[in-house]
Write a protein that holds these residues in place. Structure first.
Motif, PDB file in Angstrom:
ATOM      1  N   GLU A   1       0.830  -1.206   0.000  1.00  0.00           N
ATOM      2  CA  GLU A   1       0.000   0.000   0.000  1.00  0.00           C
ATOM      3  C   GLU A   1       0.863   1.255   0.000  1.00  0.00           C
ATOM      4  OE1 GLU A   1      -3.396   2.518   0.214  1.00  0.00           O
ATOM      5  OE2 GLU A   1      -3.025   0.473  -0.514  1.00  0.00           O
TER       6      GLU A   1
ATOM      7  N   ARG B   1       3.890   1.520  -1.217  1.00  0.00           N
ATOM      8  CA  ARG B   1       4.476   1.643  -2.557  1.00  0.00           C
ATOM      9  C   ARG B   1       3.448   2.180  -3.550  1.00  0.00           C
ATOM     10  NH1 ARG B   1       5.840  -3.030  -2.990  1.00  0.00           N
ATOM     11  NH2 ARG B   1       8.092  -2.917  -2.621  1.00  0.00           N
ATOM     12  N   ARG B   2       2.231   1.661  -3.488  1.00  0.00           N
ATOM     13  CA  ARG B   2       1.176   2.094  -4.412  1.00  0.00           C
ATOM     14  C   ARG B   2       0.917   3.583  -4.312  1.00  0.00           C
ATOM     15  NH1 ARG B   2      -4.102   3.232  -4.621  1.00  0.00           N
ATOM     16  NH2 ARG B   2      -4.345   3.100  -2.351  1.00  0.00           N
ATOM     17  N   ARG B   3       1.050   4.138  -3.086  1.00  0.00           N
ATOM     18  CA  ARG B   3       0.766   5.550  -2.876  1.00  0.00           C
ATOM     19  C   ARG B   3       2.003   6.430  -2.973  1.00  0.00           C
ATOM     20  NH1 ARG B   3      -3.231   5.596   2.299  1.00  0.00           N
ATOM     21  NH2 ARG B   3      -2.818   7.821   2.055  1.00  0.00           N
TER      22      ARG B   3
END
Length: 280
Positions: A189, A191-193
């Protein structure tokens, strides 16, 4: 034994429960300061307080100590968790110098952007089978009660604190798998953001590690591990266990009384031989 860090993260204190080790936490807060203090959820246990009222003086002292730190200039950020979810309705507001946020962002001294979040949002049981979470919480409270009596006996025998509940949890395969999955989900999460790392609580498993290039940090708790996550002034992150630090400080304080007697047994010539390599 007092120490000042750049940042301190605390989570899962569970004030309002008999399992809360408020005395240890109060001792930690007395001897450790930081520019910024993050309270990463489950600070007050609303679930247990709804069942029965339990609030010792030490619990009140912890709250007062945090408020005092805020008045003296510490930036205090409170990110509520699932046990104190009632405070989430006040996210975005400040009370008594404490900023309440649904999540936060922290930049370390070496430039890393960290997402600060409790983590229950990524726990499927909490989100979709909440009744099972309540059952699990009741069983966990029972284990903590056994842990409290067990450590009372250890104290009487002159033995240090040891978490029976944490030992049992880490020996159960399903619990170990859940912790591993949780850590990787939180790292993904972050990394995704676009963050460099994530700091969370919720699972009571103190940790700092790299997960596929993402910094993962968990504050631990104050019912089992008695731990905090800290940032040193160079940006380095570390988990500190208060019972270990306190024991080490006590050992250091007792050493000076024995050192002079040992030094007196050295002949002057032998002492010069011992120190010569250092002088070069």
């Amino acid at each position: 034994m007092s120490h000042r860090y750049r940042t301190i993260w605390l989570s899962d204190v569970h004030l309002g429960t008999s399992g809360c080790q408020a005395g240890f936490l109060l001792d930690f807060l007395k001897h450790n300061d930081a520019d910024t203090l993050y309270l990463v959820g489950d600070i007050i246990d609303g679930w247990q307080l709804k069942k029965s009222w339990y609030w010792k003086q030490a619990h009140n002292d912890v709250v007062q100590k945090v408020l005092r730190k805020a008045r003296k200039g510490t930036q205090v950020v409170y990110v509520p968790g699932n046990h104190d979810e009632a405070a989430r309705q006040y996210a975005g507001l400040d009370f008594g110098g404490i900023a309440i946020r649904s999540e936060a962002e922290h930049r370390t001294a070496d430039g890393k952007r960290l997402l600060i979040i409790h983590g229950d949002e990524f726990d499927g049981v909490i989100q979709h089978v909440k009744w099972l979470a309540y059952v699990g919480d009741s069983l966990y409270t029972l284990i903590l009660g056994l842990n409290r009596h067990y450590n009372w006996l250890r104290h009487k025998l002159g033995r240090p604190y040891w978490s029976l509940s944490q030992y049992l949890k880490h020996k159960v395969k399903n619990a170990v798998n859940f912790i591993s999955d949780f850590e990787h989900i939180l790292a993904a999460e972050a990394r995704r953001r676009g963050f460099d790392g994530v700091i969370c609580g919720h699972i009571h498993k103190p940790e700092v590690k790299d997960i596929d290039g993402i910094v993962y940090g968990n504050c631990g708790d104050w019912v089992e591990s008695l731990s905090a996550l800290v940032e040193h002034h160079d940006g380095r992150l570390e988990v500190v266990y208060w019972t270990q630090l306190a024991a080490h400080a006590a050992d250091m304080q007792s050493q000076p009384a024995t050192r002079p007697a040992a030094a007196d047994t050295l002949a002057p010539q032998a002492a010069q031989q011992e120190t010569a390599p250092c002088a070069s």
